[in-house]
Design a protein around this motif. Structure first.
Motif, PDB file in Angstrom:
ATOM      1  N   PHE A  20      -6.214 -32.378  11.049  1.00 10.68           N
ATOM      2  CA  PHE A  20      -4.781 -32.638  11.031  1.00 10.68           C
ATOM      3  C   PHE A  20      -4.131 -31.354  10.550  1.00 10.68           C
ATOM      4  O   PHE A  20      -4.544 -30.770   9.561  1.00 10.68           O
ATOM      5  CB  PHE A  20      -4.460 -33.793  10.072  1.00 10.68           C
ATOM      6  N   TYR A  21      -3.102 -30.909  11.261  1.00 11.28           N
ATOM      7  CA  TYR A  21      -2.416 -29.698  10.811  1.00 11.28           C
ATOM      8  C   TYR A  21      -0.913 -29.924  10.833  1.00 11.28           C
ATOM      9  O   TYR A  21      -0.399 -30.792  11.530  1.00 11.28           O
ATOM     10  CB  TYR A  21      -2.794 -28.479  11.662  1.00 11.28           C
ATOM     11  N   PHE A  22      -0.229 -29.166  10.028  1.00  9.22           N
ATOM     12  CA  PHE A  22       1.229 -29.197   9.980  1.00  9.22           C
ATOM     13  C   PHE A  22       1.689 -27.831   9.521  1.00  9.22           C
ATOM     14  O   PHE A  22       0.924 -27.053   8.955  1.00  9.22           O
ATOM     15  CB  PHE A  22       1.737 -30.300   9.041  1.00  9.22           C
ATOM     16  N   SER A  23       2.923 -27.534   9.816  1.00 10.89           N
ATOM     17  CA  SER A  23       3.405 -26.208   9.431  1.00 10.89           C
ATOM     18  C   SER A  23       4.585 -26.319   8.477  1.00 10.89           C
ATOM     19  O   SER A  23       5.346 -27.282   8.492  1.00 10.89           O
ATOM     20  CB  SER A  23       3.800 -25.398  10.670  1.00 10.89           C
ATOM     21  N   LEU A  24       4.658 -25.323   7.650  1.00  9.98           N
ATOM     22  CA  LEU A  24       5.729 -25.165   6.676  1.00  9.98           C
ATOM     23  C   LEU A  24       6.206 -23.721   6.736  1.00  9.98           C
ATOM     24  O   LEU A  24       5.417 -22.830   7.048  1.00  9.98           O
ATOM     25  CB  LEU A  24       5.213 -25.377   5.249  1.00  9.98           C
ATOM     26  N   PRO A  25       7.444 -23.465   6.377  1.00 13.42           N
ATOM     27  CA  PRO A  25       7.839 -22.071   6.183  1.00 13.42           C
ATOM     28  C   PRO A  25       6.960 -21.449   5.091  1.00 13.42           C
ATOM     29  O   PRO A  25       6.592 -22.129   4.121  1.00 13.42           O
ATOM     30  CB  PRO A  25       9.299 -22.166   5.730  1.00 13.42           C
ATOM     31  N   GLY A  26       6.608 -20.207   5.247  1.00  9.45           N
ATOM     32  CA  GLY A  26       5.700 -19.527   4.320  1.00  9.45           C
ATOM     33  C   GLY A  26       6.118 -19.638   2.863  1.00  9.45           C
ATOM     34  O   GLY A  26       5.280 -19.781   1.977  1.00  9.45           O
ATOM     35  N   ALA A  27       7.425 -19.614   2.606  1.00 10.65           N
ATOM     36  CA  ALA A  27       7.909 -19.679   1.226  1.00 10.65           C
ATOM     37  C   ALA A  27       7.601 -21.022   0.571  1.00 10.65           C
ATOM     38  O   ALA A  27       7.550 -21.127  -0.650  1.00 10.65           O
ATOM     39  CB  ALA A  27       9.412 -19.410   1.189  1.00 10.65           C
ATOM     40  N   GLN A  28       7.364 -22.065   1.365  1.00 11.03           N
ATOM     41  CA  GLN A  28       7.079 -23.391   0.808  1.00 11.03           C
ATOM     42  C   GLN A  28       5.585 -23.659   0.627  1.00 11.03           C
ATOM     43  O   GLN A  28       5.201 -24.658   0.035  1.00 11.03           O
ATOM     44  CB  GLN A  28       7.664 -24.470   1.717  1.00 11.03           C
ATOM     45  N   LEU A  29       4.759 -22.773   1.106  1.00 15.39           N
ATOM     46  CA  LEU A  29       3.320 -23.026   1.126  1.00 15.39           C
ATOM     47  C   LEU A  29       2.731 -23.173  -0.271  1.00 15.39           C
ATOM     48  O   LEU A  29       2.010 -24.124  -0.549  1.00 15.39           O
ATOM     49  CB  LEU A  29       2.615 -21.898   1.885  1.00 15.39           C
ATOM     50  N   GLU A  30       3.039 -22.260  -1.162  1.00  8.51           N
ATOM     51  CA  GLU A  30       2.459 -22.309  -2.508  1.00  8.51           C
ATOM     52  C   GLU A  30       3.005 -23.462  -3.333  1.00  8.51           C
ATOM     53  O   GLU A  30       2.346 -23.934  -4.249  1.00  8.51           O
ATOM     54  CB  GLU A  30       2.672 -20.979  -3.236  1.00  8.51           C
ATOM     55  N   GLY A  31       4.196 -23.948  -3.012  1.00 15.29           N
ATOM     56  CA  GLY A  31       4.787 -25.037  -3.766  1.00 15.29           C
ATOM     57  C   GLY A  31       4.444 -26.418  -3.222  1.00 15.29           C
ATOM     58  O   GLY A  31       5.035 -27.406  -3.643  1.00 15.29           O
ATOM     59  N   PHE A  32       3.482 -26.485  -2.311  1.00 15.45           N
ATOM     60  CA  PHE A  32       3.103 -27.776  -1.734  1.00 15.45           C
ATOM     61  C   PHE A  32       2.304 -28.552  -2.784  1.00 15.45           C
ATOM     62  O   PHE A  32       1.146 -28.266  -3.046  1.00 15.45           O
ATOM     63  CB  PHE A  32       2.298 -27.587  -0.448  1.00 15.45           C
ATOM     64  N   ASP A  33       2.955 -29.545  -3.385  1.00 14.12           N
ATOM     65  CA  ASP A  33       2.349 -30.298  -4.477  1.00 14.12           C
ATOM     66  C   ASP A  33       2.217 -31.778  -4.102  1.00 14.12           C
ATOM     67  O   ASP A  33       2.399 -32.149  -2.935  1.00 14.12           O
ATOM     68  CB  ASP A  33       3.170 -30.117  -5.750  1.00 14.12           C
ATOM     69  N   ALA A  34       1.917 -32.623  -5.085  1.00 16.55           N
ATOM     70  CA  ALA A  34       1.721 -34.054  -4.829  1.00 16.55           C
ATOM     71  C   ALA A  34       2.975 -34.698  -4.240  1.00 16.55           C
ATOM     72  O   ALA A  34       2.892 -35.526  -3.329  1.00 16.55           O
ATOM     73  CB  ALA A  34       1.300 -34.766  -6.112  1.00 16.55           C
ATOM     74  N   ALA A  35       4.140 -34.300  -4.734  1.00 18.00           N
ATOM     75  CA  ALA A  35       5.393 -34.853  -4.197  1.00 18.00           C
ATOM     76  C   ALA A  35       5.577 -34.423  -2.740  1.00 18.00           C
ATOM     77  O   ALA A  35       6.025 -35.214  -1.905  1.00 18.00           O
ATOM     78  CB  ALA A  35       6.578 -34.401  -5.050  1.00 18.00           C
ATOM     79  N   ALA A  36       5.223 -33.185  -2.428  1.00 17.76           N
ATOM     80  CA  ALA A  36       5.326 -32.700  -1.049  1.00 17.76           C
ATOM     81  C   ALA A  36       4.351 -33.450  -0.138  1.00 17.76           C
ATOM     82  O   ALA A  36       4.674 -33.748   1.015  1.00 17.76           O
ATOM     83  CB  ALA A  36       5.070 -31.200  -0.997  1.00 17.76           C
ATOM     84  N   LEU A  37       3.163 -33.776  -0.659  1.00 15.53           N
ATOM     85  CA  LEU A  37       2.196 -34.558   0.118  1.00 15.53           C
ATOM     86  C   LEU A  37       2.756 -35.950   0.420  1.00 15.53           C
ATOM     87  O   LEU A  37       2.628 -36.458   1.537  1.00 15.53           O
ATOM     88  CB  LEU A  37       0.868 -34.654  -0.624  1.00 15.53           C
ATOM     89  N   ASP A  38       3.414 -36.547  -0.563  1.00 18.42           N
ATOM     90  CA  ASP A  38       4.046 -37.854  -0.340  1.00 18.42           C
ATOM     91  C   ASP A  38       5.145 -37.748   0.725  1.00 18.42           C
ATOM     92  O   ASP A  38       5.251 -38.617   1.604  1.00 18.42           O
ATOM     93  CB  ASP A  38       4.632 -38.405  -1.643  1.00 18.42           C
ATOM     94  N   ARG A  39       5.952 -36.682   0.653  1.00 17.40           N
ATOM     95  CA  ARG A  39       7.011 -36.490   1.657  1.00 17.40           C
ATOM     96  C   ARG A  39       6.403 -36.277   3.046  1.00 17.40           C
ATOM     97  O   ARG A  39       6.931 -36.774   4.041  1.00 17.40           O
ATOM     98  CB  ARG A  39       7.904 -35.311   1.278  1.00 17.40           C
ATOM     99  N   LEU A  40       5.266 -35.572   3.105  1.00 10.77           N
ATOM    100  CA  LEU A  40       4.588 -35.371   4.384  1.00 10.77           C
ATOM    101  C   LEU A  40       4.158 -36.717   4.969  1.00 10.77           C
ATOM    102  O   LEU A  40       4.368 -36.985   6.150  1.00 10.77           O
ATOM    103  CB  LEU A  40       3.379 -34.448   4.217  1.00 10.77           C
ATOM    104  N   ARG A  41       3.564 -37.556   4.143  1.00  9.20           N
ATOM    105  CA  ARG A  41       3.138 -38.880   4.619  1.00  9.20           C
ATOM    106  C   ARG A  41       4.329 -39.689   5.144  1.00  9.20           C
ATOM    107  O   ARG A  41       4.243 -40.353   6.171  1.00  9.20           O
ATOM    108  CB  ARG A  41       2.441 -39.644   3.498  1.00  9.20           C
ATOM    109  N   GLU A  42       5.445 -39.637   4.407  1.00  5.54           N
ATOM    110  CA  GLU A  42       6.644 -40.362   4.833  1.00  5.54           C
ATOM    111  C   GLU A  42       7.133 -39.844   6.184  1.00  5.54           C
ATOM    112  O   GLU A  42       7.508 -40.618   7.061  1.00  5.54           O
ATOM    113  CB  GLU A  42       7.755 -40.220   3.784  1.00  5.54           C
ATOM    114  N   ARG A  43       7.083 -38.530   6.356  1.00  8.28           N
ATOM    115  CA  ARG A  43       7.545 -37.913   7.616  1.00  8.28           C
ATOM    116  C   ARG A  43       6.611 -38.280   8.766  1.00  8.28           C
ATOM    117  O   ARG A  43       7.061 -38.595   9.858  1.00  8.28           O
ATOM    118  CB  ARG A  43       7.615 -36.396   7.428  1.00  8.28           C
TER     119      ARG A  43
END
Length: 190
Positions: A20-43
């Motif tokens: 499974f792959y998804f893309s983010l702007p490079g500036a958001q890559l290091e800040g991908f945390d548990a909350a971001a994972l939850d937002r990914l699932r919702e999306r």
């Protein structure tokens, strides 16, 4: 951009495997945390609910591999006896889906030039020359199309969605689009 890529089988596990792959702007890559994972699932639940069960085994962002891509084109794909093919020689944005096509075409051309009656050094020079024009087409297409597929410019995405469908039904545009997608567009005008 999100997707599933078949990656084969593992010797230590049953079944076929998908990435499974998804893309983010490079500036958001290091800040991908548990909350971001939850937002990914919702999306994913909204965009592609059938894929959501495949994310069930991902408990933390640390289970995900992070990768950055850049457009790369080596001036000389062969250096000494070392030959770079595929993404190692000419990486580009993945939205055209041409990574494997270009690598296979590189390998076929390399085999062809090495089979010719010439020295290995001469064959490797010819290899680079013969691949240059074809790869230039895809490098330019990738750079030109990236904002339509991977950016936060919603207007370009709407233009893409409105334009690509009708274009694909026009005979000349359709044939050119098919050439691009199959990796067989060898130059701009031929």
């Amino acid at each position: 951009m999100i997707g599933l890529l078949p990656v084969g089988r593992r010797v230590d596990r049953d079944g076929r495997w998908l990435t499974f792959y998804f893309s983010l702007p490079g500036a958001q890559l290091e800040g991908f945390d548990a909350a971001a994972l939850d937002r990914l699932r919702e999306r994913v639940a909204v965009l592609w609910p059938e894929a959501l069960p495949l994310l069930a085994s991902i408990d933390s962002p640390q289970q995900l591999n992070r990768a950055r891509y850049r457009d790369v084109q080596l001036r000389r794909p062969a250096q000494g006896r070392l030959v770079f093919i595929g993404d190692a020689a000419h990486a580009m944005s993945p939205q055209l889906g041409q990574g494997v096509n270009m690598a296979l075409l590189d390998a076929a051309m390399l085999a062809d030039v090495l089979a010719e009656d010439t020295t290995p050094a001469a064959a490797l020079r010819v290899y680079g020359q013969r691949r240059r024009a074809h790869l230039a087409v895809y490098q330019r297409l990738s750079r030109w199309l990236t904002p339509f597929f991977q950016s936060e410019r919603d207007g370009l995405a709407r233009l893409r969605d409105l334009g690509f469908g009708p274009l694909a039904r026009m005979p000349l545009a359709r044939s050119q689009m098919l050439k691009i997608l199959t990796g067989t567009k060898m130059s701009w005008w031929r």
